[in-house]
Write a protein that holds these residues in place. Structure first.
Motif, PDB file in Angstrom:
ATOM      1  N   ILE A 224     -15.478  -8.171  47.868  1.00  0.00           N
ATOM      2  CA  ILE A 224     -15.313  -6.678  47.352  1.00  0.00           C
ATOM      3  C   ILE A 224     -13.999  -6.348  47.490  1.00  0.00           C
ATOM      4  CG2 ILE A 224     -15.684  -4.458  47.949  1.00  0.00           C
ATOM      5  CD1 ILE A 224     -18.297  -5.508  49.662  1.00  0.00           C
ATOM      6  N   GLU A 225     -13.201  -6.260  46.316  1.00  0.00           N
ATOM      7  CA  GLU A 225     -11.938  -5.930  46.172  1.00  0.00           C
ATOM      8  C   GLU A 225     -11.675  -4.253  46.472  1.00  0.00           C
ATOM      9  OE1 GLU A 225      -9.657  -7.728  43.359  1.00  0.00           O
ATOM     10  OE2 GLU A 225      -7.792  -6.353  43.660  1.00  0.00           O
ATOM     11  N   LEU A 226     -10.733  -3.934  47.467  1.00  0.00           N
ATOM     12  CA  LEU A 226     -10.592  -2.410  47.582  1.00  0.00           C
ATOM     13  C   LEU A 226      -9.183  -2.477  47.480  1.00  0.00           C
ATOM     14  CD1 LEU A 226     -12.835  -1.242  50.488  1.00  0.00           C
ATOM     15  CD2 LEU A 226     -12.668  -0.214  48.308  1.00  0.00           C
ATOM     16  N   PRO A 227      -8.573  -2.131  46.466  1.00  0.00           N
ATOM     17  CA  PRO A 227      -6.991  -2.061  46.316  1.00  0.00           C
ATOM     18  C   PRO A 227      -6.259  -1.190  47.231  1.00  0.00           C
ATOM     19  CG  PRO A 227      -8.059  -1.379  44.184  1.00  0.00           C
ATOM     20  CD  PRO A 227      -9.234  -1.508  45.127  1.00  0.00           C
ATOM     21  N   GLY A 228      -6.921  -0.166  47.879  1.00  0.00           N
ATOM     22  CA  GLY A 228      -6.350   0.831  48.542  1.00  0.00           C
ATOM     23  C   GLY A 228      -5.147   1.573  47.883  1.00  0.00           C
ATOM     24  N   LEU A 229      -5.275   2.090  46.452  1.00  0.00           N
ATOM     25  CA  LEU A 229      -4.621   2.770  45.721  1.00  0.00           C
ATOM     26  C   LEU A 229      -5.283   4.377  45.665  1.00  0.00           C
ATOM     27  CD1 LEU A 229      -3.450   0.451  42.900  1.00  0.00           C
ATOM     28  CD2 LEU A 229      -2.277   0.993  45.177  1.00  0.00           C
ATOM     29  N   CYS A 230      -4.617   5.327  46.378  1.00  0.00           N
ATOM     30  CA  CYS A 230      -5.128   6.681  46.397  1.00  0.00           C
ATOM     31  C   CYS A 230      -4.736   7.442  45.074  1.00  0.00           C
ATOM     32  CB  CYS A 230      -4.875   7.164  47.738  1.00  0.00           C
ATOM     33  SG  CYS A 230      -5.258   9.027  47.547  1.00  0.00           S
ATOM     34  N   SER A 231      -5.650   8.011  44.373  1.00  0.00           N
ATOM     35  CA  SER A 231      -5.201   8.822  43.073  1.00  0.00           C
ATOM     36  C   SER A 231      -4.836   9.902  43.559  1.00  0.00           C
ATOM     37  CB  SER A 231      -6.511   8.815  42.286  1.00  0.00           C
ATOM     38  OG  SER A 231      -7.434   9.522  42.915  1.00  0.00           O
ATOM     39  N   LEU A 235       1.151   8.939  42.225  1.00  0.00           N
ATOM     40  CA  LEU A 235       1.285   9.867  41.014  1.00  0.00           C
ATOM     41  C   LEU A 235       1.103   8.929  39.648  1.00  0.00           C
ATOM     42  CD1 LEU A 235       4.539  11.800  42.044  1.00  0.00           C
ATOM     43  CD2 LEU A 235       2.183  12.834  42.212  1.00  0.00           C
ATOM     44  N   ARG A 236       0.709   7.745  39.982  1.00  0.00           N
ATOM     45  CA  ARG A 236       0.531   7.084  38.470  1.00  0.00           C
ATOM     46  C   ARG A 236      -1.091   6.978  37.946  1.00  0.00           C
ATOM     47  NH1 ARG A 236       1.738   0.909  40.622  1.00  0.00           N
ATOM     48  NH2 ARG A 236       0.497   1.911  42.419  1.00  0.00           N
ATOM     49  N   PHE A 237      -1.749   7.893  38.842  1.00  0.00           N
ATOM     50  CA  PHE A 237      -3.157   8.254  38.467  1.00  0.00           C
ATOM     51  C   PHE A 237      -3.429   9.739  38.231  1.00  0.00           C
ATOM     52  CE2 PHE A 237      -2.902   4.261  40.956  1.00  0.00           C
ATOM     53  CZ  PHE A 237      -3.596   3.287  40.049  1.00  0.00           C
ATOM     54  N   TRP A 238      -4.515  10.065  37.722  1.00  0.00           N
ATOM     55  CA  TRP A 238      -4.797  11.357  37.603  1.00  0.00           C
ATOM     56  C   TRP A 238      -5.503  11.795  38.770  1.00  0.00           C
ATOM     57  CZ3 TRP A 238      -2.602  13.938  33.734  1.00  0.00           C
ATOM     58  CH2 TRP A 238      -2.187  13.470  32.461  1.00  0.00           C
TER      59      TRP A 238
END
Ligand SMILES: [Zn+2]
Length: 258
Positions: A224-231, A235-238
């Motif tokens: 299971i891959e959990l990249p740990g990137l919080c939207s 700020l790269r995400f909406w």
């Protein structure tokens, strides 16, 4: 996740899934909005979708999407579903938040602004699936249902599946009210792992909740891959939490190579 850029387009790929020759996938985010129905830049969403399909080597005409109603339902893509939702939500497969598919050359698209998008891949069958697991969908067992549908429809062995959770509201930021915890406690078996208090705020760890469901359905933690990137704070995400109604939607595109 790996991140590469193509002009203004930022392309994220899950590290393990990117090594699978039978699978094409990307997560794409700001500055483009992939939802024709909401947020800034929605008038360019179809052009953005078309460009990503070209990047993937997948036919835009066959782009298929669930309508995403914050529930746990997942359906297998049948011949008549191919291309539904390509041009927007009004034609998407209704009532469902997830799709599974064993048809090559059918890219799936799921949209998010903070909600986890959970993806699973069965290289043996081969087959792929993805679900939009908002807090309501997470509480209702969307990720677990995704795996169970892969098993039921395609005969997948959960121990052989690979899974990944796209960037989404993380445990650094995803605050909820006490009612969410009360609702979740009756449904999830991970309430201690999933809810914690920090500085007087109640945090719902959607990543832990979805990892727990994938593991309960039989997928090993190391698959299971959990990249740990919080939207919310990246700020790269909406982010709907950060930007409100003006927020666009980032997208997961995934499909079996033709
Ligand atoms: Zn955060």
């Amino acid at each position: 996740m790996h991140c590469t850029t193509d002009g203004e387009l930022k392309v994220f790929r899950f590290e393990r899934l990117a090594t699978e020759p039978g699978l094409a996938h990307v997560v794409v985010a700001r500055p483009y909005n992939y939802a024709p129905h909401r947020g800034v830049g929605r008038e360019n969403a179809l052009a953005a979708r078309r460009r990503v399909c070209e990047l993937l080597g997948m036919p835009f005409d066959r782009l298929t999407s669930p309508s995403q109603v914050h529930g746990p339902e997942v359906l297998a893509v049948e011949a008549g579903d191919v291309g539904r939702g390509r041009d927007g939500r009004q034609t998407a497969v209704p009532f469902v938040d997830g799709l599974i598919c064993d048809r090559p050359g059918v890219p799936l698209i799921l949209l998010s602004a903070d909600c986890p998008l959970v993806c699973v891949y069965d290289a043996d069958r081969p087959a792929v699936g993805a679900v939009h697991a908002s807090w309501r969908g997470t509480v209702a067992g969307a990720a677990e249902n995704l795996v169970r549908q892969m098993v039921r429809v395609f005969g997948s062995d959960p121990g052989r599946l690979l899974a990944a959770v796209a960037p989404s509201g993380g445990p650094c930021c995803y605050e909820v009210g006490p009612e969410v915890q009360r609702i979740a406690e009756g449904r999830l078996d991970c309430s201690e792992e999933c809810f914690r208090r920090r500085n007087g705020r109640l945090i719902f760890d959607l990543w832990a909740a979805n990892r727990r469901q994938l593991m309960n359905a039989g997928i090993g933690e190391d698959r299971i891959e959990l990249p740990g990137l919080c939207s919310i704070c990246d700020l790269r995400f909406w982010s709907h939490r950060r930007d409100g109604d003006e927020a666009g939607r980032f997208a997961l595109f995934v499909g079996l190579c033709g």
